[in-house]
Design an enzyme around this catalytic site. Structure first.
Site: not given
Ligand code: C5P
Length: 224
Positions: A29-31
């Site tokens: 995923s990512n932030y």
């Protein structure tokens, strides 16, 4: 609603990150926090639009009066967006969609071995580009381009490649703009030469400026 400039228009906003399954307990995923997309959704609803928010996993509450569709992966987000295509006047892609997903997610939990391991990734659908490619003359496609500083030309290329009407270029310096923080510094790029460089604003205020720019496209397009 304090304004009805978007009255009756159906706006679909994607927000947040996506999660791409590695196995039953892990993901890529990512932030992305979803703050920018949620601010855009709220602002569109305040202006009288009928808003659907398709969001990846975030810890935000949907503003009242907005239809919320929760998804996990890019493919789920894409399915939701496609199912709404014919009832979308304005599509705003604010989600940080994972470009790749594990080719073969594993059932259960991957066990630790005693050497390195490889994972094959395959490309996810580009949700916004899909909308841009199919849209009719009265539908608008709006995107974001999170780039390294100086990446404005890259953003312009995406505007054209994805057949968008407007793209909001921003960078990720970690304090004033980009993921997780409460402010953003957007440069709005339209077709032709119009470019609006905004100062550092709260994401709510930045969403307002973005929708002002979308509104200027309306008489020609979605409203007719
Ligand atoms: O990742 P990229 O810089 O190409 O993203 C630009 C725009 O395209 C963003 O608005 C993002 O929400 C959208 N996008 C998408 N589906 C993808 C990748 C990006 O809708 N798979």
């Amino acid at each position: 609603p304090h304004d009805s400039s978007f009255s009756g228009l159906r706006v679909v906003v994607t927000a947040g990150p996506t999660r791409e399954k590695i196995d039953g307990v892990r993901f890529i995923s990512n932030y992305s926090s979803g703050k920018m997309g949620f601010a855009v959704a709220r602002e569109a609803a305040d202006r009288g639009a009928k808003v659907t928010l398709i969001t990846g996993p975030v810890s935000l509450e949907a503003p009242p009066g907005i239809r919320r569709i929760d998804v996990q992966s890019a493919r789920e987000m894409n399915e939701a967006a496609e199912s709404l295509f014919s009832e979308t006047d304005i599509f705003i892609g604010a989600a940080a969609v994972a470009d790749y997903r594990p080719a073969e997610p594993i059932e259960g939990k991957v066990k630790k071995g005693d050497s390195e391991m490889e994972m094959r990734l395959v490309q996810n659908p580009d949700i916004l580009a899909g909308f841009g490619a199919q849209k009719s003359a009265r539908q608008l496609a709006i995107g974001f381009a999170l780039e390294e500083a100086g990446g404005i030309e890259h953003a312009r290329t995406k505007l054209e490649a994805k057949n968008l009407d407007l793209i909001a270029f921003n960078t990720f310096n970690g304090t004033d703009s980009g993921f997780e923080v409460d402010t953003n510094i957007l440069t709005l790029i339209g077709r032709g030469d119009e470019t609006v460089a905004l100062t550092k604003l709260t994401k709510e205020a930045a969403a307002g400026k973005l929708l002002d720019a979308v509104e200027r496209l309306l008489p020609r397009k979605a409203k007719q």
